[in-house]
Design a protein around this motif. Structure first.
Motif, PDB file in Angstrom:
ATOM      1  N   UNK A   1      -9.829 -18.222 -43.376  1.00 20.18           N
ATOM      2  CA  UNK A   1      -8.768 -18.297 -44.259  1.00 20.18           C
ATOM      3  C   UNK A   1      -8.208 -19.740 -44.529  1.00 20.18           C
ATOM      4  N   UNK A   2      -7.838 -19.949 -45.811  1.00 18.60           N
ATOM      5  CA  UNK A   2      -7.284 -21.341 -46.209  1.00 18.60           C
ATOM      6  C   UNK A   2      -6.078 -21.684 -45.463  1.00 18.60           C
ATOM      7  N   UNK A   3      -5.742 -23.055 -45.257  1.00 17.95           N
ATOM      8  CA  UNK A   3      -4.613 -23.515 -44.685  1.00 17.95           C
ATOM      9  C   UNK A   3      -3.274 -23.356 -45.660  1.00 17.95           C
ATOM     10  N   UNK A   4      -2.246 -23.185 -45.043  1.00 13.27           N
ATOM     11  CA  UNK A   4      -0.916 -23.216 -46.076  1.00 13.27           C
ATOM     12  C   UNK A   4      -0.588 -24.398 -46.348  1.00 13.27           C
ATOM     13  N   UNK A   5      -0.223 -24.606 -47.600  1.00 11.92           N
ATOM     14  CA  UNK A   5       0.504 -26.072 -47.971  1.00 11.92           C
ATOM     15  C   UNK A   5       1.728 -26.076 -47.595  1.00 11.92           C
ATOM     16  N   UNK A   6       2.461 -26.864 -46.707  1.00  9.11           N
ATOM     17  CA  UNK A   6       3.809 -26.876 -46.792  1.00  9.11           C
ATOM     18  C   UNK A   6       4.530 -27.982 -47.296  1.00  9.11           C
ATOM     19  N   UNK A   7       3.781 -28.879 -47.875  1.00 12.74           N
ATOM     20  CA  UNK A   7       4.496 -30.203 -48.640  1.00 12.74           C
ATOM     21  C   UNK A   7       3.427 -30.792 -49.492  1.00 12.74           C
ATOM     22  N   UNK A   8       3.884 -31.489 -50.468  1.00  9.00           N
ATOM     23  CA  UNK A   8       3.223 -32.585 -51.343  1.00  9.00           C
ATOM     24  C   UNK A   8       4.105 -33.519 -51.409  1.00  9.00           C
ATOM     25  N   UNK A   9       3.563 -34.626 -51.388  1.00  8.68           N
ATOM     26  CA  UNK A   9       4.289 -36.009 -51.346  1.00  8.68           C
ATOM     27  C   UNK A   9       3.541 -36.878 -52.285  1.00  8.68           C
ATOM     28  N   UNK A  10       4.049 -37.440 -53.187  1.00  8.50           N
ATOM     29  CA  UNK A  10       3.667 -38.560 -53.988  1.00  8.50           C
ATOM     30  C   UNK A  10       4.123 -39.890 -53.770  1.00  8.50           C
ATOM     31  N   UNK A  11       3.241 -40.875 -53.656  1.00  9.15           N
ATOM     32  CA  UNK A  11       3.819 -42.286 -53.336  1.00  9.15           C
ATOM     33  C   UNK A  11       2.801 -43.188 -53.956  1.00  9.15           C
ATOM     34  N   UNK A  12       3.558 -44.485 -54.253  1.00 10.28           N
ATOM     35  CA  UNK A  12       2.944 -45.519 -55.000  1.00 10.28           C
ATOM     36  C   UNK A  12       2.764 -46.623 -54.036  1.00 10.28           C
ATOM     37  N   UNK A  13       1.770 -47.069 -53.404  1.00 12.36           N
ATOM     38  CA  UNK A  13       1.813 -48.051 -52.345  1.00 12.36           C
ATOM     39  C   UNK A  13       0.708 -48.950 -52.579  1.00 12.36           C
ATOM     40  N   UNK A  14       0.880 -50.029 -52.084  1.00  7.21           N
ATOM     41  CA  UNK A  14      -0.025 -51.270 -52.391  1.00  7.21           C
ATOM     42  C   UNK A  14      -1.232 -50.981 -51.649  1.00  7.21           C
ATOM     43  N   UNK A  15      -2.420 -51.273 -52.336  1.00  2.08           N
ATOM     44  CA  UNK A  15      -3.833 -50.963 -51.644  1.00  2.08           C
ATOM     45  C   UNK A  15      -4.055 -51.757 -50.647  1.00  2.08           C
ATOM     46  N   UNK A  16      -4.604 -51.054 -49.466  1.00  2.00           N
ATOM     47  CA  UNK A  16      -4.864 -51.678 -48.368  1.00  2.00           C
ATOM     48  C   UNK A  16      -3.642 -52.140 -47.038  1.00  2.00           C
ATOM     49  N   UNK A  17      -2.364 -51.842 -47.826  1.00  2.00           N
ATOM     50  CA  UNK A  17      -1.224 -52.314 -47.277  1.00  2.00           C
ATOM     51  C   UNK A  17      -0.304 -51.453 -46.688  1.00  2.00           C
ATOM     52  N   UNK A  18      -0.618 -50.129 -46.709  1.00  2.00           N
ATOM     53  CA  UNK A  18       0.165 -49.072 -46.309  1.00  2.00           C
ATOM     54  C   UNK A  18       0.497 -49.227 -44.702  1.00  2.00           C
ATOM     55  N   UNK A  19       1.785 -49.188 -44.421  1.00  2.00           N
ATOM     56  CA  UNK A  19       2.368 -49.202 -42.870  1.00  2.00           C
ATOM     57  C   UNK A  19       3.318 -48.090 -42.623  1.00  2.00           C
ATOM     58  N   UNK A  20       3.539 -47.649 -41.387  1.00  2.00           N
ATOM     59  CA  UNK A  20       4.379 -46.490 -41.002  1.00  2.00           C
ATOM     60  C   UNK A  20       5.756 -46.516 -41.492  1.00  2.00           C
ATOM     61  N   UNK A  21       6.234 -47.972 -41.827  1.00  2.00           N
ATOM     62  CA  UNK A  21       7.557 -48.196 -42.155  1.00  2.00           C
ATOM     63  C   UNK A  21       7.994 -47.465 -43.746  1.00  2.00           C
ATOM     64  N   UNK A  22       9.025 -47.398 -44.070  1.00  2.00           N
ATOM     65  CA  UNK A  22       9.519 -46.600 -45.284  1.00  2.00           C
ATOM     66  C   UNK A  22       8.566 -47.320 -46.573  1.00  2.00           C
ATOM     67  N   UNK A  23       8.026 -46.443 -47.226  1.00  2.00           N
ATOM     68  CA  UNK A  23       8.445 -45.115 -47.755  1.00  2.00           C
ATOM     69  C   UNK A  23       7.739 -43.902 -47.252  1.00  2.00           C
ATOM     70  N   UNK A  24       6.332 -44.353 -46.452  1.00  2.00           N
ATOM     71  CA  UNK A  24       5.542 -43.677 -45.885  1.00  2.00           C
ATOM     72  C   UNK A  24       6.011 -42.950 -44.546  1.00  2.00           C
ATOM     73  N   UNK A  25       6.945 -43.540 -43.641  1.00  2.00           N
ATOM     74  CA  UNK A  25       7.117 -42.968 -42.660  1.00  2.00           C
ATOM     75  C   UNK A  25       8.011 -41.608 -42.883  1.00  2.00           C
TER      76      UNK A  25
END
Length: 141
Positions: A1-25
Motif C-alpha cells: 500500500x502506498x504511503x499517505x502524504x501528510x504535507x508538501x513543502x516548497x522551499x528555495x534554498x542556496x545549493x549545497x548550503x541548506x541548514x536546519x535553521x529557518x526556513x528549513x527547520x
C-alpha cells in the motif's frame, strides 16, 4: 500500500548550503520530518550547483519519511548571473542594468524548459526574455 502524504513543502534554498535553521527547520519540523537528514541529502544532490538558488518540493509521508524533487533555478537568478549583475533594475522600462546575447538566452531557456509549460525552445526563450525585460536586462542580437 502506498504511503499517505501528510504535507508538501516548497522551499528555495542556496545549493549545497541548506541548514536546519529557518526556513528549513520550521517548515519540516511541523511535520516531524528528519531535518538534518534532508539537509545532508539536499546538500549532496546540489553540490555541483553552488552559487545558485535551487527550489525544492518536499513530500512528507505519514511515517515521517520524505522524498524531494529538485527544480531548476529561477530564471531571474540565471539571468542575473549571465548578465553579471547583482539584482534587477528598479526601473526596468527606463533603466537598463545589463545585457545578454541570444545564445545565452537560449542556454537559459534550455535549462528552464523542464519547469515551463512548453516544450518549444522558441516559446521558452520568449518566456525567459519577458523575465529579462522585467529585470531591465537587454537582449542583444
Amino acid at each position: 500500500m502506498a504511503k499517505k502524504v501528510i504535507g508538501l513543502v516548497k522551499l528555495a534554498l542556496n545549493a549545497g548550503k541548506a541548514t536546519p535553521a529557518p526556513p528549513v527547520g520550521p517548515a519540516l519540523g511541523q511535520y516531524g520530518a528528519n531535518i538534518v537528514l534532508f539537509c545532508k541529502e539536499y546538500n549532496s544532490r546540489t553540490s555541483d550547483k553552488l552559487g545558485l538558488v535551487v527550489p525544492v518540493e518536499i513530500l512528507i509521508y505519514d511515517d515521517r519519511s520524505f522524498s524531494f524533487v529538485l527544480k531548476t533555478p529561477p530564471a531571474s537568478v540565471l539571468l542575473s548571473k549571465a548578465a553579471g549583475i547583482a539584482k534587477g533594475s528598479s526601473l526596468p522600462n527606463s533603466q537598463i542594468v545589463g545585457s545578454i546575447s541570444q545564445s545565452q538566452l537560449q542556454d537559459i531557456a534550455k535549462t528552464k524548459i523542464p519547469d515551463l509549460n512548453t516544450d518549444n525552445i522558441v516559446k521558452a526563450m520568449s518566456i525567459v526574455s519577458g523575465t529579462a525585460k522585467n529585470m531591465g536586462i537587454q537582449i542583444k542580437d
